[in-house]
Write a protein that holds these residues in place. Structure first.
Motif, PDB file in Angstrom:
ATOM      1  N   SER A 217       0.840  -1.201   0.000  1.00 44.31           N
ATOM      2  CA  SER A 217       0.000   0.000   0.000  1.00 44.31           C
ATOM      3  C   SER A 217       0.875   1.251   0.000  1.00 44.31           C
ATOM      4  N   SER A 218       0.435   2.274  -0.698  1.00 45.64           N
ATOM      5  CA  SER A 218       1.207   3.525  -0.684  1.00 45.64           C
ATOM      6  C   SER A 218       1.123   4.199   0.683  1.00 45.64           C
ATOM      7  N   ASN A 219       0.211   3.740   1.549  1.00 44.62           N
ATOM      8  CA  ASN A 219       0.115   4.253   2.913  1.00 44.62           C
ATOM      9  C   ASN A 219       0.840   3.349   3.917  1.00 44.62           C
TER      10      ASN A 219
ATOM     11  N   SER B 233       6.472   0.766   2.809  1.00 45.99           N
ATOM     12  CA  SER B 233       6.479   1.070   1.387  1.00 45.99           C
ATOM     13  C   SER B 233       7.420   2.226   1.063  1.00 45.99           C
TER      14      SER B 233
ATOM     15  N   SER C 292       5.398   5.620   0.317  1.00 47.07           N
ATOM     16  CA  SER C 292       4.653   6.400   1.311  1.00 47.07           C
ATOM     17  C   SER C 292       5.327   7.754   1.502  1.00 47.07           C
ATOM     18  N   GLU C 293       4.604   8.683   2.116  1.00 47.38           N
ATOM     19  CA  GLU C 293       5.158  10.017   2.320  1.00 47.38           C
ATOM     20  C   GLU C 293       6.317  10.006   3.321  1.00 47.38           C
TER      21      GLU C 293
ATOM     22  N   PRO D  75       8.583   7.021   4.429  1.00 43.45           N
ATOM     23  CA  PRO D  75       8.957   5.602   4.429  1.00 43.45           C
ATOM     24  C   PRO D  75       9.798   5.226   5.652  1.00 43.45           C
TER      25      PRO D  75
END
Length: 128
Positions: free
Chosen positions: A39-41, A45, A48-49, A51
């Protein structure tokens, strides 16, 4: 990920225990690990904003998550269950002086299995 552990727990636990473990792993553990990487959240990942450790991870075709989860749970299962009884230890858990030899296996079936697995990889790996 659950089938990776099958070889580790073979002859060490009952089938009902393995089925309960598989249900727990695929129903609860694996989805959490998958979301954290894919997931990008997710906190693991790379997309993610924020990581993990400033780096995160990129999992090519899902192989990292599957093998990491299966390998780690196989290690935990091996530690919890201990060695197989009858080869290095007797049924009471006492060490044997010399390991018990297993009967020989069919070389022809080993080669056949290798070719079947090899052929299957040609279908699987180019697709990923």
């Amino acid at each position: 990920a659950a089938t990776i552990v099958a070889g580790t727990v073979a002859e060490r636990c009952k089938m009902s225990a393995y089925l309960c473990y598989s249900l727990f792993l695929t129903g609860f553990v694996y989805p959490v690990v998958v979301r954290s990487v894919w997931s990008s959240n997710g906190f693991l990942s790379a997309f993610s904003e924020d990581p993990f450790q400033g780096v995160g991870t990129v999992d090519f075709a899902g192989s990292g998550v599957v093998h990491m989860t299966g390998g780690l749970t196989a290690l935990i299962a091996a530690i919890v269950l201990g060695p197989r009884k009858g080869r290095f230890y007797d049924e009471d858990g006492n060490p044997l002086e010399t390991p018990v030899s297993f009967p020989a296996h069919s070389v022809a079936l080993q080669i056949l299995g290798t070719f079947i697995l090899w052929f299957g990889w040609y279908g699987f790996n180019p697709g990923s």
